[in-house]
Motif scaffolding. Structure first.
Motif, short mmCIF file in Angstrom:
data_model
loop_
_atom_site.label_atom_id
_atom_site.label_comp_id
_atom_site.label_asym_id
_atom_site.label_seq_id
_atom_site.Cartn_x
_atom_site.Cartn_y
_atom_site.Cartn_z
N PRO A 104 6.21 -5.07 9.58
CA PRO A 104 5.56 -3.79 9.23
C PRO A 104 5.84 -3.32 7.80
O PRO A 104 5.10 -2.50 7.27
CB PRO A 104 6.16 -2.81 10.24
CG PRO A 104 7.48 -3.42 10.61
CD PRO A 104 7.27 -4.90 10.57
N ASP A 105 6.91 -3.81 7.16
CA ASP A 105 7.23 -3.39 5.80
C ASP A 105 6.67 -4.36 4.75
O ASP A 105 7.24 -4.50 3.67
CB ASP A 105 8.75 -3.26 5.63
CG ASP A 105 9.49 -4.55 5.95
OD1 ASP A 105 8.88 -5.44 6.59
OD2 ASP A 105 10.67 -4.67 5.56
N ILE A 106 5.57 -5.01 5.08
CA ILE A 106 4.95 -5.97 4.18
C ILE A 106 4.52 -5.26 2.89
O ILE A 106 4.09 -4.11 2.90
CB ILE A 106 3.73 -6.64 4.86
CG1 ILE A 106 3.17 -7.77 4.02
CG2 ILE A 106 2.66 -5.61 5.15
CD1 ILE A 106 2.08 -8.57 4.74
N SER A 107 4.66 -5.93 1.77
CA SER A 107 4.26 -5.36 0.48
C SER A 107 2.76 -5.48 0.30
O SER A 107 2.09 -6.24 1.00
CB SER A 107 4.98 -6.08 -0.67
OG SER A 107 4.54 -7.43 -0.76
N ILE A 108 2.22 -4.73 -0.65
CA ILE A 108 0.78 -4.77 -0.90
C ILE A 108 0.35 -6.16 -1.37
O ILE A 108 -0.71 -6.65 -1.01
CB ILE A 108 0.37 -3.70 -1.93
CG1 ILE A 108 -1.14 -3.69 -2.14
CG2 ILE A 108 1.09 -3.92 -3.26
CD1 ILE A 108 -1.94 -3.34 -0.93
N GLN A 109 1.22 -6.82 -2.16
CA GLN A 109 0.88 -8.18 -2.63
C GLN A 109 0.83 -9.17 -1.47
O GLN A 109 -0.08 -9.99 -1.39
CB GLN A 109 1.89 -8.64 -3.68
CG GLN A 109 1.74 -7.98 -5.04
CD GLN A 109 2.32 -6.57 -5.06
OE1 GLN A 109 3.17 -6.24 -4.23
NE2 GLN A 109 1.86 -5.75 -6.00
N ALA A 110 1.81 -9.07 -0.57
CA ALA A 110 1.82 -9.96 0.59
C ALA A 110 0.64 -9.68 1.51
O ALA A 110 0.04 -10.59 2.08
CB ALA A 110 3.14 -9.81 1.36
N LEU A 111 0.28 -8.40 1.64
CA LEU A 111 -0.86 -8.04 2.46
C LEU A 111 -2.14 -8.62 1.88
O LEU A 111 -2.99 -9.14 2.62
CB LEU A 111 -0.98 -6.51 2.56
CG LEU A 111 -2.22 -5.98 3.29
CD1 LEU A 111 -2.22 -6.43 4.75
CD2 LEU A 111 -2.26 -4.45 3.20
N ILE A 112 -2.28 -8.56 0.56
CA ILE A 112 -3.48 -9.10 -0.08
C ILE A 112 -3.57 -10.61 0.12
O ILE A 112 -4.65 -11.15 0.39
CB ILE A 112 -3.47 -8.74 -1.59
CG1 ILE A 112 -3.73 -7.24 -1.76
CG2 ILE A 112 -4.53 -9.55 -2.34
CD1 ILE A 112 -3.61 -6.76 -3.18
#
Length: 199
Positions: A104-112
């Motif tokens: 749940p604490d994924i970063s925006i870069q990892a999400l992209i």
């Protein structure tokens, strides 16, 4: 001497290829399209969504999309039709949803990166499936859905450092386009199924 063409009697009532399989599962495609449209609507209604909200929206959509892909695959397998592509497509979506739930604490870069990978893989599967679909069964709609997915994934890779707000807007546009193509495909498939001659 009979005028009845014996070849006409031997023609199958319902095709057992990819076109026939998708036609029988038009309702699952319709639900996937409606889910995408609902996801796109949320993205536009809540343009200031936080990263957490974005993850929740996408995880829910990916889970619904994956479940109905698996359902369609099970129905296809029971009918002795092609099911591997639907299973693979469903597993990709379910995996993406699971990653967001577990991390749940994924970063925006990892999400992209996750979104781009998911979009490109599912898009390529949809384009491949479109080539196996008959033109009158909605090949164009499925192909457009695949192209939209691939283009969305490529756009994320080209601009990997955009903010959560921009990603939300991009997701909204993509989901709206994808949802419309899926709904159009489902309507086309239902029309073809209803025009099958009775046994």
């Amino acid at each position: 001497m009979s005028d009845i063409n014996p070849m006409a009697e031997s023609e199958p009532i319902e095709p057992t290829d990819a076109s026939g399989m998708l036609a029988k599962n038009w309702w699952a495609i319709l639900i996937r399209g409606i889910a995408a449209l609902a996801f796109g609507l949320c993205a536009f209604v809540l343009p200031g969504a936080t990263l957490v909200s974005l993850m929740v929206f996408f995880a829910a959509y990916a889970a619904v999309d994956g479940v109905f892909s698996i359902v369609a695959a099970v129905r296809a397998a029971r009918l002795g039709e092609q099911w591997a592509t639907l299973v693979f497509d469903g597993l990709i979506s379910l995996t993406a949803a699971a990653i967001l739930v577990i991390w749940p604490d994924i970063s925006i870069q990892a999400l992209i990166v996750l979104l781009a990978t998911w979009a490109i893989m599912t898009g390529l599967l949809e384009i491949g499936a479109a080539f196996r679909l008959k033109t009158e069964h909605g090949r164009v709609w499925l192909g457009l859905a695949g192209v939209a997915s691939v283009l969305f994934g490529v756009a994320l890779i080209v601009a990997p450092f955009v903010g959560a707000l921009v990603v939300t807007w991009w997701l909204g546009v993509y989901a709206a386009v994808f949802g419309l193509t899926m709904v159009s495909l489902a309507i086309t498939l239902k029309g073809r199924l209803s025009h099958q001659p009775a046994a």
